[in-house]
Scaffold this motif. Structure first.
Motif, mmCIF file in Angstrom:
data_model
loop_
_atom_site.group_PDB
_atom_site.id
_atom_site.type_symbol
_atom_site.label_atom_id
_atom_site.label_comp_id
_atom_site.label_asym_id
_atom_site.label_seq_id
_atom_site.Cartn_x
_atom_site.Cartn_y
_atom_site.Cartn_z
ATOM 1 N N SER A 487 39.691 10.633 9.125
ATOM 2 C CA SER A 487 40.269 9.346 9.500
ATOM 3 C C SER A 487 41.646 9.186 8.884
ATOM 4 O O SER A 487 41.904 9.666 7.775
ATOM 5 C CB SER A 487 39.354 8.206 9.044
ATOM 6 O OG SER A 487 39.947 6.952 9.308
ATOM 7 N N PHE A 518 36.607 6.582 12.996
ATOM 8 C CA PHE A 518 36.904 5.149 13.028
ATOM 9 C C PHE A 518 36.383 4.485 11.752
ATOM 10 O O PHE A 518 35.314 4.841 11.253
ATOM 11 C CB PHE A 518 36.263 4.484 14.249
ATOM 12 C CG PHE A 518 37.011 4.710 15.533
ATOM 13 C CD1 PHE A 518 38.109 3.926 15.860
ATOM 14 C CD2 PHE A 518 36.627 5.704 16.410
ATOM 15 C CE1 PHE A 518 38.797 4.128 17.040
ATOM 16 C CE2 PHE A 518 37.310 5.918 17.588
ATOM 17 C CZ PHE A 518 38.397 5.128 17.905
ATOM 18 N N ILE A 530 39.680 -3.019 12.765
ATOM 19 C CA ILE A 530 39.664 -1.581 12.498
ATOM 20 C C ILE A 530 40.765 -1.265 11.500
ATOM 21 O O ILE A 530 41.923 -1.666 11.684
ATOM 22 C CB ILE A 530 39.870 -0.781 13.806
ATOM 23 C CG1 ILE A 530 38.722 -1.083 14.780
ATOM 24 C CG2 ILE A 530 39.940 0.715 13.527
ATOM 25 C CD1 ILE A 530 38.908 -0.468 16.152
ATOM 26 N N VAL A 533 41.541 5.112 12.088
ATOM 27 C CA VAL A 533 41.271 5.737 13.385
ATOM 28 C C VAL A 533 41.237 7.244 13.202
ATOM 29 O O VAL A 533 41.769 7.771 12.210
ATOM 30 C CB VAL A 533 42.350 5.349 14.430
ATOM 31 C CG1 VAL A 533 42.318 3.870 14.712
ATOM 32 C CG2 VAL A 533 43.734 5.778 13.972
ATOM 33 N N VAL A 537 44.784 10.031 17.077
ATOM 34 C CA VAL A 537 44.577 8.924 18.023
ATOM 35 C C VAL A 537 45.653 7.879 17.785
ATOM 36 O O VAL A 537 45.725 7.292 16.704
ATOM 37 C CB VAL A 537 43.185 8.292 17.844
ATOM 38 C CG1 VAL A 537 43.022 7.099 18.768
ATOM 39 C CG2 VAL A 537 42.099 9.315 18.116
ATOM 40 N N GLU A 539 47.560 4.341 17.685
ATOM 41 C CA GLU A 539 47.032 2.996 17.494
ATOM 42 C C GLU A 539 46.998 2.216 18.806
ATOM 43 O O GLU A 539 46.105 1.415 19.049
ATOM 44 C CB GLU A 539 47.888 2.264 16.458
ATOM 45 C CG GLU A 539 47.358 0.898 16.070
ATOM 46 C CD GLU A 539 48.193 0.235 14.982
ATOM 47 O OE1 GLU A 539 48.079 -0.988 14.805
ATOM 48 O OE2 GLU A 539 48.969 0.954 14.322
ATOM 49 N N GLU A 541 46.261 3.290 21.663
ATOM 50 C CA GLU A 541 45.207 3.750 22.562
ATOM 51 C C GLU A 541 43.825 3.282 22.137
ATOM 52 O O GLU A 541 42.849 3.487 22.867
ATOM 53 C CB GLU A 541 45.220 5.290 22.615
ATOM 54 C CG GLU A 541 46.449 5.897 23.252
ATOM 55 C CD GLU A 541 46.433 5.763 24.762
ATOM 56 O OE1 GLU A 541 45.345 5.782 25.341
ATOM 57 O OE2 GLU A 541 47.514 5.625 25.357
ATOM 58 N N VAL A 542 43.714 2.671 20.959
ATOM 59 C CA VAL A 542 42.391 2.339 20.426
ATOM 60 C C VAL A 542 41.662 1.349 21.331
ATOM 61 O O VAL A 542 40.487 1.529 21.664
ATOM 62 C CB VAL A 542 42.523 1.776 18.991
ATOM 63 C CG1 VAL A 542 41.161 1.288 18.488
ATOM 64 C CG2 VAL A 542 43.072 2.832 18.061
ATOM 65 N N SER A 543 42.356 0.283 21.751
ATOM 66 C CA SER A 543 41.707 -0.718 22.608
ATOM 67 C C SER A 543 41.288 -0.111 23.942
ATOM 68 O O SER A 543 40.211 -0.426 24.474
ATOM 69 C CB SER A 543 42.649 -1.906 22.833
ATOM 70 O OG SER A 543 43.824 -1.493 23.496
ATOM 71 N N LEU A 546 38.078 1.996 23.390
ATOM 72 C CA LEU A 546 36.866 1.194 23.232
ATOM 73 C C LEU A 546 36.456 0.521 24.542
ATOM 74 O O LEU A 546 35.267 0.440 24.856
ATOM 75 C CB LEU A 546 37.084 0.146 22.136
ATOM 76 C CG LEU A 546 37.185 0.688 20.701
ATOM 77 C CD1 LEU A 546 37.376 -0.453 19.715
ATOM 78 C CD2 LEU A 546 35.951 1.488 20.331
#
Length: 625
Positions: A487, A518, A530, A533, A537, A539, A541-543, A546
């Protein structure tokens, strides 16, 4: 020869009709909720157990039924909604064909309790597979309660085709949302396995949307309101910056009935043209009111498809109304030809008179002569003019500029002799000598989609998106299995807002997500925070990851036979893989090729699609024959 055509028994005909009307527990929920609305109820309660496979119960406070009506309601084509064929074009109710209860009773155990307001007692009716088991007088509140138990008990093949509880419950919640959104003037409640999932009080349309999809939805909505002779539009569309990759929150209601229409959906997409990124879908909650005579509802068993008399006019009005709302609330760019803000006079100079600037020129100035100090020269910050400063250095002083340089040079030479330079770390290549040069020219990218490489027998063509999916899939699966996900910490916590039902799915996947890298610091009713990550990855692209993951879990992609870990790895690989159209450098191409053939199964992607094809020299030779 004997006659071979005969009439089917009623229970067989009901089971055949049930195949059209009742496809899964969500179909029962839809039919019972619509019956409760037609009964004039203003408070409806839905209770489900085991995603509706064990129990679906709808309780309402409507007008109820008499004992005769309660028995007759389970007969085929028995309805109070229409009297003749002309009524089909003047429908103001939900149900009208009289097949719902008869079809449900043919494939389940049904218990009906109903009471009219004028009666002191009510009636209870119990049915199993279209057969009446008992009918008696009971004490029950005003209204109707319908309990459907053991769905498909007499058709095990249909029961085996049902998906997992997670998927079936998602379909039930979708039907619940569609009915609840269409009727904000009715109070709805949903209980799943004894716990309350939704409690929606009577409210306006905007508040109903917020109560279902979370408080953060309020700031994402743009109102749409248009009233014409042909069509009346009211509702909301989502702001472009809150668009999603999935088509979840898209609702069309025609005369308070949920419908699906790819044609009208295209009108919305056309109104958002230029405002959304590729692959993103706008959310909308739109109510369309038209003359019932201009539509035909009875063209689909589930009544979710409608035939319009004049679709082209509706398309144009809907597209213009949405586009107008986006422009009215300064979301879409607006051109104003009447005023150019660049030509506006600044506020401080608006009242000042216009003066012509004066230019002073010293006509006696000679650059080769020493000139007296003028008024403009005297205004310099040092108090002396530039020419005076220039004439202070006379030609005779030039030798003084080099005094002492010789000694300084020796000192500096002595200092540099003791300076140590830190050498950069060299990256050794696997290939020695000239082989590295040859290796850099073995791959080529075609149309930013395929990687072409030469092999001994001919040519290798790799789909970069599918290949990278395979590489990431095996990497994520290995990390989750060994629990060694790496992470990277975020400088500031990332806060994401989801609906309550989406938060429940995140909680289910939380442990597996943590094994991939995560780090969750806080998971509340509508908020996910959060702080870390997985490495690599972004930041931003995280939403998206999910949202895609939640959608895959709800729809159980690819199949229910796969584990949650496998599903999570596939969903993350699909979201993070190199997309088609992305340009890759030579070393990136080679790295992807090497990583692909280091996988356990490089031939197919996680979705079992071919990752590469080979073409031999013989096949190429045949092309030129």
């Amino acid at each position: 020869m004997a006659d071979i055509i005969q009439l089917l028994p009623d229970h067989v005909a009901n089971q055949i009709a049930a195949g059209e009307v009742v496809q899964r527990p969500a179909s029962v929920v839809k039919e019972l909720l619509e019956n409760a609305i037609d009964a004039g109820a203003d408070m409806i309660k839905l209770i489900v157990k085991d995603a509706g496979k064990t129990l679906v119960q709808v309780i309402d406070n409507g007008k109820g039924m008499s004992s005769t009506d309660a028995r007759l309601s389970f007969e085929r084509h028995a309805t109070s909604k229409i009297k003749n064929a002309e009524d089909l074009f003047q429908l103001h109710t939900k149900g009208f064909r009289g097949e719902a209860l008869a079809s449900i009773a043919a494939i389940a155990h049904v218990e009906l309790k109903t009471k009219q307001d004028a009666d002191d007692v009510g009636n209870a009716l119990v049915m199993e597979g279209s057969h009446v088991v008992s009918q008696e007088i009971v004490v029950t509140p005003t209204g109707t309660s319908v309990s459907v138990k053991n769905l498909f008990f007499n058709i095990p093949a249909r029961r085996n085709f049902l998906k997992s509880d997670t998927v079936e419950l998602r379909h039930i919640i979708d039907e619940f949302h569609r009915v609840a959104l269409a009727h904000p003037g009715i109070s709805f409640a949903l209980y799943n396995n004894g716990s309350e999932s939704f409690n929606l009080p009577i409210s306006n349309y905007r508040q109903r949307i917020v109560n279902i999809f979370g408080n953060k939805t309020n700031e994402k909505l743009v109102p749409v309101d248009e009233d014409t002779e042909v069509l009346k539009i009211s509702g909301f569309v989502g702001k472009p910056e809150f668009a999603k990759k999935t088509r979840g929150e898209q609702f069309f209601f025609v005369n308070n009935r949920f419908i699906k229409s790819a044609y009208l959906n295209h009108a919305i997409a056309s109104a958002f043209d230029g405002l959304l990124k590729n692959g993103m879908h706008a959310r909308y909650f739109l109510n369309l009111t038209v003359d019932p005579q201009t539509i035909d509802i009875n063209i689909h068993p589930t009544k979710t498809e409608i035939k319009f008399d004049d679709e082209h006019t509706l398309y144009a009005i809907l597209r213009a109304a949405v586009k107008h709302s986006l422009g009215q609330f300064n979301i879409a760019p607006v051109l104003d030809f009447e005023r150019d803000p660049n030509l506006d006079t600044p506020y401080n100079y608006k009242e000042n008179p216009v003066t012509t600037p004066k230019v002073e020129v010293d006509r006696t100035f000679n650059p080769f002569n020493e000139a007296p100090v003028t008024k403009s020269e005297g205004r310099s910050s040092s108090g002396t003019s530039f020419r005076q400063a220039a004439t202070k250095q006379t030609p005779s002083d030039w030798e003084s500029l080099y005094v002492g340089l010789e000694s300084k040079g020796n000192e500096s030479q002595h200092d540099f002799a003791e300076v140590e330079f830190e050498s950069e770390e060299e990256t050794l290549s696997i290939f020695e000598g000239d082989h590295q040069v040859e290796q850099s020219h073995t791959t080529y990218q075609l149309h930013n989609k395929y990687i072409v490489s030469t092999i001994k027998s001919g040519m290798l063509i790799i789909d970069q998106y599918r290949a990278h999916q395979r590489v990431l899939y095996e990497e994520f699966l290995r990390n989750m299995t060994t629990r060694e996900g790496v992470s990277q910490q975020l400088l500031f916590p990332l806060q994401l807002h989801f609906s309550p039902q989406d938060i429940a799915i995140v909680n289910q996947l939380k442990s597996d997500l943590e094994h991939t890298g995560f780090v969750f610091s806080n998971v509340q009713e509508e908020l996910v925070e959060i702080t870390g990550v997985p490495v690599g990855v972004p930041e931003s692209e995280v939403s998206i990851i999910l949202e895609q993951l939640i959608s895959d879990v709800e729809n159980e992609v690819p199949d229910s036979n796969f584990s949650a870990t496998d599903l999570l790895a596939k969903s993350m690989a699909k979201s993070l893989a190199i997309k088609t159209g992305q340009s890759l450098k030579k070393d990136e191409q080679e790295h992807l090729v090497n990583k692909l053939f280091a996988c356990k199964d490089p031939n197919v992607s996680p979705a079992n699609r071919v990752t590469f094809v080979t073409m031999s020299v013989d096949e190429l030779d045949k092309k030129f024959i």
